[in-house]
Design an enzyme around this catalytic site. Sequence first.
Site, mmCIF file in Angstrom:
data_model
loop_
_atom_site.group_PDB
_atom_site.id
_atom_site.type_symbol
_atom_site.label_atom_id
_atom_site.label_comp_id
_atom_site.label_asym_id
_atom_site.label_seq_id
_atom_site.Cartn_x
_atom_site.Cartn_y
_atom_site.Cartn_z
ATOM 1 C CE LYS A 156 -4.206 -1.911 0.484
ATOM 2 N NZ LYS A 156 -5.110 -1.550 -0.523
ATOM 3 C CD GLU A 207 -5.572 -2.917 -6.608
ATOM 4 O OE1 GLU A 207 -6.735 -3.045 -6.001
ATOM 5 O OE2 GLU A 207 -4.971 -3.794 -6.514
ATOM 6 C CE LYS A 254 -10.831 -4.407 -3.379
ATOM 7 N NZ LYS A 254 -10.425 -3.286 -2.708
#
EC number: 5.1.1.-
Length: 340
Positions: A156, A207, A254
Amino acid sequence: MTVSWNTRVLHTKSPFGIARWTHSEYPRTFVHFEHGGVTGRGEAAPNAFYGENRATVEAALPPLSAHLHDPWDWEALEAALSRTFPHGHPSVKCALEMAALEACALEAGLPVWKLLGLSSKAVPESSYTISIAELPEMERQAREATAQGYRILKVKLGTDRDVPILETLRAAAPQATLRVDANAAWTRSQAKRMLAVLEACGVELLEQPLPAADLEGHAELRRVSPLPLVADESLHDRSTVPALARAFDAVNLKIAKLGGPLQALHTARTARALGMNVMIGCMIESSLGISASVHLAGLADWVDLDGALLLADDPYEGLEWQGGQVTRPTQAGWGVRERA
């Protein structure tokens, strides 16, 4: 026939940080649908970025659950949920769709993936997330994860320390495959500057580097990026996929934000038709929610299904993990059970 639900607050083993926030507590609502002697189960994993929280889930469940009658009539359930709330409440719709699917699978004596006619090929190896924290803590996370057998790390980013973070983690895990998720935190100029760093560190994919609405910026970045770009926050439902195909190489599906496993399946097929790659991802969810995504994961090029692995108090068990490799369940239904 009855529908019931209860909410539990789940906790991560350590604070989970992304560019937008850091949390340790995650309210998750579990739905139980009793029909014909079986009980189908689902999980609502709300995310504030998509306008959901515990209160919205608990407010939306009564009107939406009223449409859960015949578990086999999936099209009617989808239509009824959409009529009641044309927009929003995707995690609630997901929980109800999950419950209907498991009721059908239990009645048929099949795992859900087999009920849906999906591939039995091995699930791709999942990444394990290194969340934003102080640099020594992120380094500790990376070393610990690789020592536990995780060979793919999802890093992240979206801070003012992104370069040293990435360089430190590459040094800490020199053999690991690295993926980067900026959670829509970079500007166009930041993203372009980071491309060389990502390439030098051997990053596999990038991403959601830019804000969700900036499709033009993503398309521009894609033209110069040596890495595939994967849409997450920019993806809302399957109707948005054609526009995303002009700006991204892949989509991260998701179930909690798409409205359920069937909606993710439709979205995956649309993405494939448009030449896009597919990632199956997750929220912070229990093994019940993760199991539903595992059943779909044979459709994916990449998998990011570590949500339950990050929990200190996962209320479900039954998924078999070896490092980042999960085995698709063979039991009827979702293949997980509540912990005693």
